[in-house]
Structure formats: structure tokens, C-alpha cells
Design a protein around this motif. Structure first.
Motif, mmCIF file in Angstrom:
data_model
loop_
_atom_site.group_PDB
_atom_site.id
_atom_site.type_symbol
_atom_site.label_atom_id
_atom_site.label_comp_id
_atom_site.label_asym_id
_atom_site.label_seq_id
_atom_site.Cartn_x
_atom_site.Cartn_y
_atom_site.Cartn_z
ATOM 1 N N GLY A 215 0.787 -1.228 0.000
ATOM 2 C CA GLY A 215 0.000 0.000 0.000
ATOM 3 C C GLY A 215 0.815 1.272 0.000
ATOM 4 O O GLY A 215 0.278 2.351 -0.255
ATOM 5 N N ASN A 216 2.122 1.176 0.284
ATOM 6 C CA ASN A 216 2.967 2.368 0.247
ATOM 7 C C ASN A 216 3.369 2.728 -1.177
ATOM 8 O O ASN A 216 3.568 1.852 -2.017
ATOM 9 N N ARG A 217 3.492 4.019 -1.431
ATOM 10 C CA ARG A 217 4.129 4.447 -2.663
ATOM 11 C C ARG A 217 5.642 4.271 -2.514
ATOM 12 O O ARG A 217 6.205 4.500 -1.436
ATOM 13 N N LEU A 218 6.294 3.888 -3.622
ATOM 14 C CA LEU A 218 7.744 3.716 -3.617
ATOM 15 C C LEU A 218 8.384 4.833 -4.433
ATOM 16 O O LEU A 218 8.159 4.946 -5.639
ATOM 17 N N LEU A 219 9.195 5.648 -3.769
ATOM 18 C CA LEU A 219 9.998 6.677 -4.430
ATOM 19 C C LEU A 219 11.450 6.214 -4.434
ATOM 20 O O LEU A 219 11.938 5.639 -3.454
ATOM 21 N N VAL A 220 12.139 6.473 -5.539
ATOM 22 C CA VAL A 220 13.545 6.097 -5.682
ATOM 23 C C VAL A 220 14.344 7.350 -6.018
ATOM 24 O O VAL A 220 13.979 8.094 -6.937
ATOM 25 N N ALA A 234 19.959 14.038 -1.686
ATOM 26 C CA ALA A 234 19.878 14.795 -0.437
ATOM 27 C C ALA A 234 18.661 15.711 -0.438
ATOM 28 O O ALA A 234 17.978 15.870 0.596
ATOM 29 N N ALA A 235 18.361 16.311 -1.583
ATOM 30 C CA ALA A 235 17.198 17.197 -1.685
ATOM 31 C C ALA A 235 15.898 16.417 -1.520
ATOM 32 O O ALA A 235 14.940 16.922 -0.913
ATOM 33 N N VAL A 236 15.840 15.198 -2.057
ATOM 34 C CA VAL A 236 14.623 14.385 -1.903
ATOM 35 C C VAL A 236 14.403 14.043 -0.433
ATOM 36 O O VAL A 236 13.278 14.135 0.079
ATOM 37 N N VAL A 237 15.468 13.654 0.258
ATOM 38 C CA VAL A 237 15.341 13.350 1.693
ATOM 39 C C VAL A 237 14.864 14.591 2.444
ATOM 40 O O VAL A 237 13.965 14.508 3.306
ATOM 41 N N ARG A 293 11.204 -0.225 -12.247
ATOM 42 C CA ARG A 293 9.931 -0.747 -12.758
ATOM 43 C C ARG A 293 8.904 -0.909 -11.643
ATOM 44 O O ARG A 293 7.696 -0.850 -11.888
ATOM 45 N N ALA A 294 9.391 -1.124 -10.431
ATOM 46 C CA ALA A 294 8.477 -1.301 -9.295
ATOM 47 C C ALA A 294 8.118 0.020 -8.630
ATOM 48 O O ALA A 294 7.239 0.056 -7.767
ATOM 49 N N ALA A 295 8.783 1.109 -9.029
ATOM 50 C CA ALA A 295 8.619 2.387 -8.349
ATOM 51 C C ALA A 295 7.434 3.181 -8.888
ATOM 52 O O ALA A 295 6.988 2.987 -10.020
ATOM 53 N N CYS A 356 6.693 20.085 -4.098
ATOM 54 C CA CYS A 356 5.597 20.429 -5.024
ATOM 55 C C CYS A 356 5.723 19.654 -6.326
ATOM 56 O O CYS A 356 4.720 19.173 -6.871
ATOM 57 N N ARG A 357 6.955 19.518 -6.829
ATOM 58 C CA ARG A 357 7.162 18.758 -8.065
ATOM 59 C C ARG A 357 6.801 17.287 -7.851
ATOM 60 O O ARG A 357 6.203 16.641 -8.733
ATOM 61 N N LEU A 358 7.160 16.741 -6.703
ATOM 62 C CA LEU A 358 6.827 15.341 -6.416
ATOM 63 C C LEU A 358 5.311 15.157 -6.341
ATOM 64 O O LEU A 358 4.761 14.203 -6.923
ATOM 65 N N GLU A 359 4.638 16.049 -5.631
ATOM 66 C CA GLU A 359 3.180 15.951 -5.494
ATOM 67 C C GLU A 359 2.509 16.021 -6.864
ATOM 68 O O GLU A 359 1.592 15.229 -7.163
ATOM 69 N N SER A 360 2.941 16.954 -7.681
ATOM 70 C CA SER A 360 2.333 17.139 -8.997
ATOM 71 C C SER A 360 2.524 15.914 -9.876
ATOM 72 O O SER A 360 1.581 15.458 -10.551
ATOM 73 N N LEU A 361 3.728 15.345 -9.869
ATOM 74 C CA LEU A 361 4.006 14.206 -10.742
ATOM 75 C C LEU A 361 3.283 12.950 -10.268
ATOM 76 O O LEU A 361 2.776 12.167 -11.083
#
Length: 399
Positions: A215-220, A234-237, A293-295, A356-361
């Protein structure tokens, strides 16, 4: 057939990993992979073996060669030159395949020109020579002089040029004006990308291996080899540490710093991740294409290999081009125009802006299926086999 495959990576992993895909596709032919950069933590397939030259590296400006073990540069050059000649003599390959040179790697002419000259003189029997290169060449201060030197070397030493690209996206002529002066056939293989998903474990199995709860979203987040670009993961963290990041819902972040990331940078990244729920940091993952592919979303540098893995995976992606030269930006901009990924500028790495970019995408539909040719490994293997048999010597598909 036997292929002696020369690959010199100097800063990141791109050339080595692309070469490894081609080497894998050459099965069951015998391959000797001659590598001269820092060790890469991946195994070779059974039909191939690695012959390591004493390692040489270049700085981030691609201006200075250095050794990795403290031995003098002149001594290492002499040793490498002798090893390469000895390998050609011992193996007597059907094809001597050289990645990038003479379009790049001028600093390694000390070993390549003697080797190629000896091949042309017939010292090792009937050996065909091929140059392999990516789609986009970096710009030079004196472009005319650079292209003249490349043409002279190509026409003196090479029987074929294999371009790891789809000319519908980028032909060689886009960044090299003298393609018409190349005497050897120029063959396009398509882009070298990871194999189709059918060769991987399914996404659920990959997520389970990574410890991602159902059920979790996977970000890489990744930084290629890791010598440059550490500011991207580092910016993503930092973005996920913002209180507003809770709005993403249950999210797992897996960070790959790159095997060459400085220890202090890796430690800082790990410490920042430790304070967040379900964020893990590793240096490297051999199954990185399967992870993409799983992300649900990938944030990375815009290197050739990562971008091709993104296209193959069909994953939502944000990429940050390396601005030392034009190569990554040109390719990423073209693919962004086609809707396959988004580009990150330096200002976009500010945590709130990146969030904001992550949320939008994540709210957007997945990218469209690409029409870009991604069969470059198999096609390069086919081209080299034809060359080794003496076939295809008069063919050229230069746009």
C-alpha cells in the motif's frame, strides 16, 4: 567469435554499465572486457571475463589523469600499454571494440594508438576494429580541430562505427558535423537499455525485497556513480522531512548514493534518512532497473543509462542534468518535450519546491509509452557479429 572489448570509465558508471549490457547480449560469444577505471561491484556473465588495467581516473572537470594506488602516472601508463598489447597478442580476437574513442578519451591515446596501430599492421592476425559511442558528444573549445582529429583517427584505425542511439531522437550529425567524412560504415543500434521486464522479478517481489509495506508508494532517488550529483538524493530526503510531506500518503523512499559517493556525503545522507519513517540509503543496487519498474516515481541525475532505464520502466521521473557539458541536458530536454520525464533545475532542489514537483508528478498519469528504440545491446551484438564475419562492411545508415 571472440571480442576484445575496451571500456574506460573515468568519473561515473555510465560507460561501464552500458558496456556490460552489450557484453551480456554477446552471449555465447567469448568476450574479454578490458576495463581501466575503478572496480564496479557487478558480476560478469559466464561467457565473459574482465581483464583489468591499472586504474586511472579523471577529475570532475575531465582535465587531469590520476592513479588510484599512488604509483607514478608514467609507470602506470607504460604498464597499461604493455598489458593491452599483450592481451591482443594472447587473445587474437575477431573484433577489437573500443568504447567512445576517438570521439572521446583522448587522454588514453598513449595506449590506444599503439594497440590500434599494431592491429592495423596485422600483428595479431585478421582483427576487425569498431568504435562504439553514445548519441550526443560533448562540446569542445575548438570544435573544428576536434572533428578533424576524430576523422583522422577513425579513418586510419576503424572498420565500423556503432552509435548507441536512435537517430529519430538524436542522430550523430546533431553534435558532430563531419559524419559524411567518416570512411567506415556508421550503424545505429538503438539506445542501450536494460532488458524487458519479463527478465525481472515482478514489482511486488522487488518491493518486498526492499521492505516496502503493501500500500505504500515507492519513491527512488539516485545519483549514478556518486562522484557528482549527491545534492539530488539529499534534496529528496530533505523534501520528505517537511511536515507537508505527510500529504503524499504512506511513502517509502529508497536512496542509492552511488558506489563512488564520498564517505562524508554518504554518512550525512544516511543520518538525515535515519530520522524519517521508511527511508533507507544504500550505495548501489545491481537490480536497479527492476527497482525502477516497481517504483511510483524516480528522482535522479540525467545520465544516459538512468534515463534509458527510466524509459524502459515507464516510471514517472524527474531528472537533473549534469551541467558540466551539454549532453545530458539536450537528451533530457528532448524527452521532456515528448512527455516522458520532467527536468529539475538547481532551484528545484529547494525542499519545498521539490516537494511540489513530487506531489504534482504523483498526481499525474504515468508517462506515455516511448517509441524510442531501446534494443541497443542486442543490436550492437548483432552488428559486431556481422563485422567479425566480414559482413556489413559496406553498410551505413548515417542520417
Amino acid at each position: 567469435m571472440k571480442i576484445l572489448f575496451y571500456c574506460q570509465h573515468v568519473l561515473g558508471l555510465g560507460h561501464f554499465m552500458r558496456s556490460l549490457e552489450i557484453v551480456t547480449a554477446l552471449a555465447p560469444d567469448r568476450v574479454v572486457l578490458v576495463s581501466g577505471g575503478p572496480p564496479v561491484p557487478v558480476p560478469l556473465p559466464a561467457h565473459a571475463r574482465e581483464a583489468r588495467l591499472p586504474a586511472l581516473e579523471m577529475d570532475a572537470d575531465f582535465t587531469a589523469l590520476s592513479t588510484t594506488d599512488g604509483e607514478g602516472l608514467a609507470a602506470v601508463k607504460a604498464k597499461r600499454r604493455e598489458i593491452l598489447l599483450s592481451l591482443l597478442d594472447a587473445e587474437r580476437p575477431d573484433v577489437f571494440f573500443v568504447e567512445l574513442y576517438p570521439f572521446g578519451r583522448k587522454a588514453f591515446e598513449f595506449e590506444l594508438i599503439p594497440a590500434l596501430t599494431a592491429v592495423r599492421e596485422g600483428r595479431f592476425g585478421p582483427v576487425r576494429t569498431a568504435c562504439g559511442l553514445r548519441d550526443i558528444l560533448v562540446e569542445k573549445k575548438d570544435q573544428a580541430a576536434y572533428e578533424a582529429r576524430v576523422i583522422a583517427r577513425l579513418n586510419a584505425f576503424f572498420d565500423l562505427v556503432a552509435v548507441h542511439a536512435d537517430p529519430a531522437l538524436f542522430p550523430l550529425s546533431a553534435t558532430f558535423s563531419r559524419t559524411a567524412d567518416i570512411d567506415a560504415p556508421v550503424r545505429y543500434s538503438g539506445y542501450v537499455a536494460p532488458p524487458d521486464a519479463a527478465d525481472d522479478m515482478d514489482g511486488a517481489a522487488v518491493r518486498a525485497r526492499l521492505g516496502v509495506p503493501p500500500g505504500n508508494r515507492l519513491l527512488v532517488a539516485s545519483a549514478g556513480g556518486g562522484r557528482v550529483g549527491g545534492e539530488v538524493p539529499a534534496a529528496v530526503v530533505s523534501a520528505l522531512a517537511l511536515p507537508r510531506a505527510a500529504g503524499l500518503g504512506p511513502t517509502s523512499l529508497r536512496v542509492f548514493s552511488g558506489p563512488y559517493a564520498p564517505e562524508t556525503e554518504y554518512a550525512a545522507l544516511s543520518a538525515a534518512a535515519a530520522s524519517l519513517p521508511d527511508v533507507r540509503v544504500e550505495r548501489f543496487a545491481a537490480d536497479f532497473p527492476a527497482i525502477l519498474r516497481a517504483a511510483d516515481l524516480s528522482v535522479s541525475l540525467a545520465g544516459y543509462n538512468t534515463v534509458m532505464a527510466v524509459l524502459r520502466a515507464g516510471v514517472r521521473a524527474l531528472v537533473r542534468p549534469f551541467d558540466q557539458n551539454r549532453e545530458q541536458r539536450l537528451r533530457a530536454a528532448r524527452l521532456a518535450e515528448q512527455g516522458h520525464l520532467g527536468m529539475l533545475e538547481a532551484a528545484d532542489l529547494e525542499p519545498a519546491r521539490l516537494l511540489c514537483r513530487l506531489e504534482s508528478l504523483l498526481a499525474a498519469p504515468p508517462p506515455p509509452k516511448t517509441s524510442v528504440r531501446l534494443d541497443g545491446a542486442a543490436a550492437t551484438a548483432r552488428i559486431l557479429r556481422e563485422l567479425g564475419r566480414g559482413a556489413g562492411m559496406s553498410e551505413s545508415d548515417t542520417p
